[in-house]
Design a protein around this motif. Structure first.
Motif, PDB file in Angstrom:
ATOM      1  N   PRO A 158      33.591  26.971  43.748  1.00  0.00           N
ATOM      2  CA  PRO A 158      34.571  27.482  44.989  1.00  0.00           C
ATOM      3  C   PRO A 158      35.245  28.819  44.632  1.00  0.00           C
ATOM      4  O   PRO A 158      35.344  29.427  45.528  1.00  0.00           O
ATOM      5  N   SER A 159      35.511  29.102  43.387  1.00  0.00           N
ATOM      6  CA  SER A 159      36.513  30.362  43.106  1.00  0.00           C
ATOM      7  C   SER A 159      35.646  31.150  41.762  1.00  0.00           C
ATOM      8  O   SER A 159      36.104  30.764  40.819  1.00  0.00           O
ATOM      9  N   VAL A 160      34.949  32.149  41.987  1.00  0.00           N
ATOM     10  CA  VAL A 160      34.360  33.029  41.192  1.00  0.00           C
ATOM     11  C   VAL A 160      35.515  33.861  40.355  1.00  0.00           C
ATOM     12  O   VAL A 160      35.635  33.852  39.253  1.00  0.00           O
ATOM     13  N   THR A 161      36.393  34.208  41.373  1.00  0.00           N
ATOM     14  CA  THR A 161      37.708  34.808  40.578  1.00  0.00           C
ATOM     15  C   THR A 161      38.289  34.248  39.652  1.00  0.00           C
ATOM     16  O   THR A 161      38.514  34.350  38.511  1.00  0.00           O
ATOM     17  N   GLN A 162      38.651  32.860  39.968  1.00  0.00           N
ATOM     18  CA  GLN A 162      39.464  32.178  38.877  1.00  0.00           C
ATOM     19  C   GLN A 162      38.768  31.433  37.643  1.00  0.00           C
ATOM     20  O   GLN A 162      39.006  31.532  36.735  1.00  0.00           O
ATOM     21  N   ARG A 163      37.371  31.441  37.953  1.00  0.00           N
ATOM     22  CA  ARG A 163      36.392  30.979  36.950  1.00  0.00           C
ATOM     23  C   ARG A 163      36.104  32.392  35.875  1.00  0.00           C
ATOM     24  O   ARG A 163      36.283  31.900  34.834  1.00  0.00           O
ATOM     25  N   LEU A 164      36.315  33.292  36.536  1.00  0.00           N
ATOM     26  CA  LEU A 164      36.057  34.460  35.432  1.00  0.00           C
ATOM     27  C   LEU A 164      37.120  34.790  34.776  1.00  0.00           C
ATOM     28  O   LEU A 164      37.190  34.970  33.435  1.00  0.00           O
ATOM     29  N   PHE A 165      38.362  34.631  35.401  1.00  0.00           N
ATOM     30  CA  PHE A 165      39.767  34.487  34.676  1.00  0.00           C
ATOM     31  C   PHE A 165      39.729  33.624  33.485  1.00  0.00           C
ATOM     32  O   PHE A 165      39.848  33.852  32.327  1.00  0.00           O
ATOM     33  N   LEU A 170      39.083  38.113  32.613  1.00  0.00           N
ATOM     34  CA  LEU A 170      39.277  39.177  33.827  1.00  0.00           C
ATOM     35  C   LEU A 170      40.147  39.073  35.078  1.00  0.00           C
ATOM     36  O   LEU A 170      40.101  37.800  35.482  1.00  0.00           O
ATOM     37  N   VAL A 171      40.987  39.909  35.275  1.00  0.00           N
ATOM     38  CA  VAL A 171      41.992  39.950  36.468  1.00  0.00           C
ATOM     39  C   VAL A 171      41.431  41.037  37.457  1.00  0.00           C
ATOM     40  O   VAL A 171      41.417  42.176  37.020  1.00  0.00           O
ATOM     41  N   PHE A 172      40.924  40.498  38.673  1.00  0.00           N
ATOM     42  CA  PHE A 172      40.633  41.558  39.729  1.00  0.00           C
ATOM     43  C   PHE A 172      41.838  42.052  40.267  1.00  0.00           C
ATOM     44  O   PHE A 172      42.822  41.304  41.110  1.00  0.00           O
ATOM     45  N   ALA A 173      42.241  43.405  39.949  1.00  0.00           N
ATOM     46  CA  ALA A 173      43.786  43.812  40.294  1.00  0.00           C
ATOM     47  C   ALA A 173      43.565  44.784  41.717  1.00  0.00           C
ATOM     48  O   ALA A 173      44.533  44.616  42.066  1.00  0.00           O
ATOM     49  N   TYR A 174      42.411  45.623  41.793  1.00  0.00           N
ATOM     50  CA  TYR A 174      42.508  46.414  43.013  1.00  0.00           C
ATOM     51  C   TYR A 174      41.199  46.401  43.726  1.00  0.00           C
ATOM     52  O   TYR A 174      40.181  46.135  43.087  1.00  0.00           O
ATOM     53  N   GLY A 175      41.388  46.664  44.879  1.00  0.00           N
ATOM     54  CA  GLY A 175      40.168  46.614  45.681  1.00  0.00           C
ATOM     55  C   GLY A 175      40.156  47.821  46.872  1.00  0.00           C
ATOM     56  O   GLY A 175      41.259  48.211  47.207  1.00  0.00           O
ATOM     57  N   GLU A 176      39.145  48.248  47.126  1.00  0.00           N
ATOM     58  CA  GLU A 176      39.049  49.450  48.103  1.00  0.00           C
ATOM     59  C   GLU A 176      38.044  48.894  49.182  1.00  0.00           C
ATOM     60  O   GLU A 176      36.988  48.537  49.026  1.00  0.00           O
ATOM     61  N   HIS A 177      38.518  48.943  50.646  1.00  0.00           N
ATOM     62  CA  HIS A 177      37.830  48.259  51.478  1.00  0.00           C
ATOM     63  C   HIS A 177      37.493  48.971  52.750  1.00  0.00           C
ATOM     64  O   HIS A 177      38.300  49.877  53.128  1.00  0.00           O
ATOM     65  N   LEU A 178      36.232  49.117  53.327  1.00  0.00           N
ATOM     66  CA  LEU A 178      36.099  49.578  54.632  1.00  0.00           C
ATOM     67  C   LEU A 178      35.476  48.481  55.659  1.00  0.00           C
ATOM     68  O   LEU A 178      34.627  47.737  55.057  1.00  0.00           O
ATOM     69  N   ILE A 179      36.022  48.438  56.748  1.00  0.00           N
ATOM     70  CA  ILE A 179      35.842  47.254  57.612  1.00  0.00           C
ATOM     71  C   ILE A 179      35.064  47.901  58.774  1.00  0.00           C
ATOM     72  O   ILE A 179      35.563  48.777  59.415  1.00  0.00           O
TER      73      ILE A 179
END
Length: 273
Positions: A158-165, A170-179
Motif C-alpha cells: 500500500p505504501s512504496v514510500t514507507q517501504r523504501l524508507f 530513503l526519504v522522498f524530500a522534494y517534488g516538482e509537479h505539473l498538473i
C-alpha cells in the motif's frame, strides 16, 4: 478529556507542521521526549505510534524515527505518497503492480533522472485505489540506484514510500509537479473503469532526496470524478488542497516548493515535453 499520549501526539504533529522537525530529520530520542513532556517512555511510544500509523514518521529497527511528511504540505507531498493521503481522509489505500520492466534510459529519462542515456531503468505501472475503488494510474520510472529495492517490494504494497524508507532509509524530500488534463486511452480506460477519451487529471512529477538526487519521475493519472485539486492563495499563506468525492474534507497544505502562480505548482511546461 484527551489521554496524555494523544495530547503529545498532537503537539508533535504541530511541531512537524511548523517544521521544527523537517522532512528527513530525526525525532528526539524517546528518553528526551519523555523528559520534555514529563511522562514515561511508554506514553511517548503510544504518541509516536499514532504518528507512524498516519504516515508522518517512519521507523527502522535500531534507528531513531524519521519524519516522512507533514500535514502542512500533505497535498503535494502526498502526490508521491498516495497511502499517506488516503489515511489523512480515513480511507484505505490499495494498489497492485500491472507491469514492471527495465528499459534503456531515453533522452527524456536522462534529463529528469540526471542519468546517461542507455542505462537500464525500472518502469512500473501501478493501479491505486481508495477502499478498493480504482482512482489512479502511476507510470513511474525509477533511477537505477533505487530500482533493485523497488523490485523487492510486493506487488500489492500500500505504501512504496514507507517501504523504501524501512528497507533502505530513503526519504522522498522534494517534488516538482505539473498538473494538466488528458483523455483516457484504451489502457487507462480499462484499468480505471471509465470510458475511453474520458478526462483524467494528470500529475507529472520528479521526486528527489534531500540532497537533490532524483529518485523517480512519474506520470500519474487520476479519475476526474474521484479526485480534484484546488489552490488557495493569500499574502501570508499559500494552501494547496486535494480532495476526493463530493463533500470530502480536503487535506490542507502549504506550497513551498516550485515556481509559478502558486508555490508548489510548476507551470514551466517547456520542462515537460
Amino acid at each position: 478529556m484527551a489521554a496524555r499520549h494523544e495530547e503529545i501526539a498532537e503537539e508533535l504533529r504541530q511541531a512537524i507542521d511548523r517544521e521544527e522537525y523537517a522532512v528527513g530529520s530525526r525525532l528526539l530520542p524517546e528518553t528526551e521526549l519523555a523528559a520534555r513532556y514529563g511522562v514515561s517512555r511508554g506514553t511517548v511510544r503510544q504518541a509516536v505510534a499514532a504518528l507512524t500509523s498516519e504516515g508522518l514518521i517512519g521507523s527502522r529497527q535500531g534507528a531513531r524515527r524519521v519524519v516522512l511528511a507533514s500535514r502542512r504540505n500533505q497535498s503535494f507531498a502526498e502526490l508521491r505518497s498516495f497511502a499517506q493521503w488516503a489515511r489523512a481522509m480515513g480511507r484505505t489505500a490499495t494498489g497492485r503492480v500491472v507491469s514492471s520492466e527495465y528499459r534503456p534510459t531515453t533522452a527524456q529519462d536522462s534529463v529528469r533522472l540526471q542519468m546517461p542515456v542507455g542505462v537500464p531503468v525500472l518502469h512500473v505501472l501501478r493501479l491505486r485505489g481508495l477502499d478498493g475503488e480504482p482512482v489512479l494510474l502511476e507510470r513511474t520510472v525509477y533511477a537505477d540506484w533505487i530500482a533493485p529495492a523497488v523490485e523487492r517490494i510486493e506487488a500489492d504494497c500500500p505504501s512504496v514510500t514507507q517501504r523504501l524508507f524501512a528497507d533502505t532509509g530513503l526519504v522522498f524530500a522534494y517534488g516538482e509537479h505539473l498538473i494538466d488534463a488528458v483523455a483516457a486511452g484504451a489502457q487507462d480506460a480499462e484499468l480505471l473503469g471509465v470510458r475511453r477519451t474520458s478526462p483524467l487529471l494528470r500529475v507529472r512529477r520528479v521526486t528527489t532526496t534531500r540532497e537533490g538526487r532524483p529518485v523517480e519521475w512519474s506520470d500519474d493519472r487520476y479519475r476526474s470524478d474521484a479526485v480534484s485539486f484546488s489552490v488557495h492563495n493569500s499574502i501570508g499563506n499559500n494552501a494547496l488542497a486535494r480532495q476526493t468525492g463530493p463533500g470530502a474534507s480536503p487535506a490542507k497544505a502549504d506550497g513551498d516548493r516550485g515556481t509559478g502562480v502558486a508555490p508548489g505548482l510548476d507551470h514551466r511546461a517547456q520542462a515537460w515535453p
